[in-house]
Motif scaffolding. Structure first.
Motif, mmCIF file in Angstrom:
data_model
loop_
_atom_site.group_PDB
_atom_site.id
_atom_site.type_symbol
_atom_site.label_atom_id
_atom_site.label_comp_id
_atom_site.label_asym_id
_atom_site.label_seq_id
_atom_site.Cartn_x
_atom_site.Cartn_y
_atom_site.Cartn_z
ATOM 1 N N LEU A 109 0.827 -1.213 0.000
ATOM 2 C CA LEU A 109 0.000 0.000 0.000
ATOM 3 C C LEU A 109 0.858 1.258 0.000
ATOM 4 O O LEU A 109 0.482 2.269 -0.619
ATOM 5 N N CYS A 110 2.017 1.214 0.675
ATOM 6 C CA CYS A 110 2.929 2.366 0.660
ATOM 7 C C CYS A 110 3.405 2.647 -0.760
ATOM 8 O O CYS A 110 3.442 3.803 -1.212
ATOM 9 N N LEU A 111 3.786 1.592 -1.482
ATOM 10 C CA LEU A 111 4.277 1.756 -2.855
ATOM 11 C C LEU A 111 3.185 2.293 -3.776
ATOM 12 O O LEU A 111 3.474 2.985 -4.746
ATOM 13 N N LYS A 112 1.944 1.989 -3.459
ATOM 14 C CA LYS A 112 0.822 2.466 -4.275
ATOM 15 C C LYS A 112 0.363 3.868 -3.859
ATOM 16 O O LYS A 112 -0.560 4.415 -4.474
ATOM 17 N N GLY A 113 0.978 4.427 -2.807
ATOM 18 C CA GLY A 113 0.590 5.768 -2.363
ATOM 19 C C GLY A 113 -0.719 5.807 -1.605
ATOM 20 O O GLY A 113 -1.352 6.871 -1.495
ATOM 21 N N TYR A 114 -1.126 4.664 -1.044
ATOM 22 C CA TYR A 114 -2.430 4.572 -0.382
ATOM 23 C C TYR A 114 -2.555 5.515 0.811
ATOM 24 O O TYR A 114 -3.633 6.066 1.075
ATOM 25 N N PHE A 115 -1.469 5.709 1.549
ATOM 26 C CA PHE A 115 -1.545 6.480 2.790
ATOM 27 C C PHE A 115 -1.348 7.979 2.594
ATOM 28 O O PHE A 115 -1.516 8.742 3.550
ATOM 29 N N LYS A 116 -0.964 8.410 1.404
ATOM 30 C CA LYS A 116 -0.749 9.829 1.170
ATOM 31 C C LYS A 116 -2.056 10.595 1.316
ATOM 32 O O LYS A 116 -3.051 10.277 0.658
#
Length: 234
Positions: A109-116
């Protein structure tokens, strides 16, 4: 002294001063060589550019093929995450060995930018700070809104203060909640899957914990996760 005839002088002058002619074949050959050189340089540049881009991507998702079983397994995954919030940086050590399933999901999820751009939408002093989708709380709302632990269960080391986890009630859901405990909370043993520990930025977590909230523990001013950076070393 012998005299040189005018015709001989004319021929001699043409031999010395006349321009050298270049054949069409030579011109075509030179042009072809130039074109081939340019194409070769372009192909080389394109190859190395693509290779460097692939290498950057594979830094986080490298795999190795085992010779015995033929199974593929991940290795050399990042062991730390730096959570950049609007209040400051929080560095988390990820429990790759004890919680591989949730670490893998978190990294993906971090690599997909989910938390931005995600907000901490629950802040309960001496309990937890929570980030996720405030419109889709589910069963998590029941225990987070209590605001304090209940019962005297045996203390688990993984539920000490400043541990990173996600709720069990949404394990199979599409969303992913983030919780950081701000006190030792024994009754969360059946509520959270813990997969990390805050090693730097405890003061930032405490600052978030102290913000003004409404009666539902929602911060009155937004507290945002700006970005999460993955690291091999803290």
């Amino acid at each position: 002294m012998a005299k040189i005839k005018p015709q001989a002088l004319l021929l001699q002058s043409k031999k010395k001063k006349g321009p050298t002619r270049v054949s069409i074949t030579t011109i075509v050959t030179c042009n072809l060589l130039v074109i081939m050189t340019v194409l070769s340089l372009y192909a080389t540049y394109k190859h190395w550019y693509k290779r460097s881009g692939n290498q950057l991507t594979m830094d986080l998702t490298r795999f190795e093929r085992t010779e015995t079983s033929g199974e593929t397994k991940k290795f050399d995954l990042p062991g730390y995450a730096i959570i950049e919030t609007s209040k400051g940086l929080i560095t988390v050590e990820l429990h790759k060995d004890s919680s591989p399933e949730f670490v893998d999901k978190f990294l993906d999820l971090c690599l997909k930018g989910y938390f931005k751009g995600m907000h901490f939408h629950r802040v309960i002093k001496h309990f937890v700070i929570q980030g996720g989708d405030p419109q889709n709380l589910g069963a998590a709302e029941e225990w987070t809104l209590k605001g304090k632990p209940h019962g005297q269960l045996e203390m688990s080391p993984k539920h000490e203060a400043f541990m990173l986890g996600t709720t069990k009630v949404k394990r199979n859901a599409k969303g992913f909640e983030l919780f950081i405990t701000t006190a030792p909370i024994p009754d969360l043993n059946e509520k959270l899957y813990v997969f990390g520990r805050v090693i730097k930025g405890v003061d930032v977590v405490q600052e978030i914990e102290e913000v003004d909230t409404d009666e539902h523990y929602r911060p009155k001013s937004p507290i945002e996760i700006v970005n999460i950076t993955l690291k091999q070393e803290p």
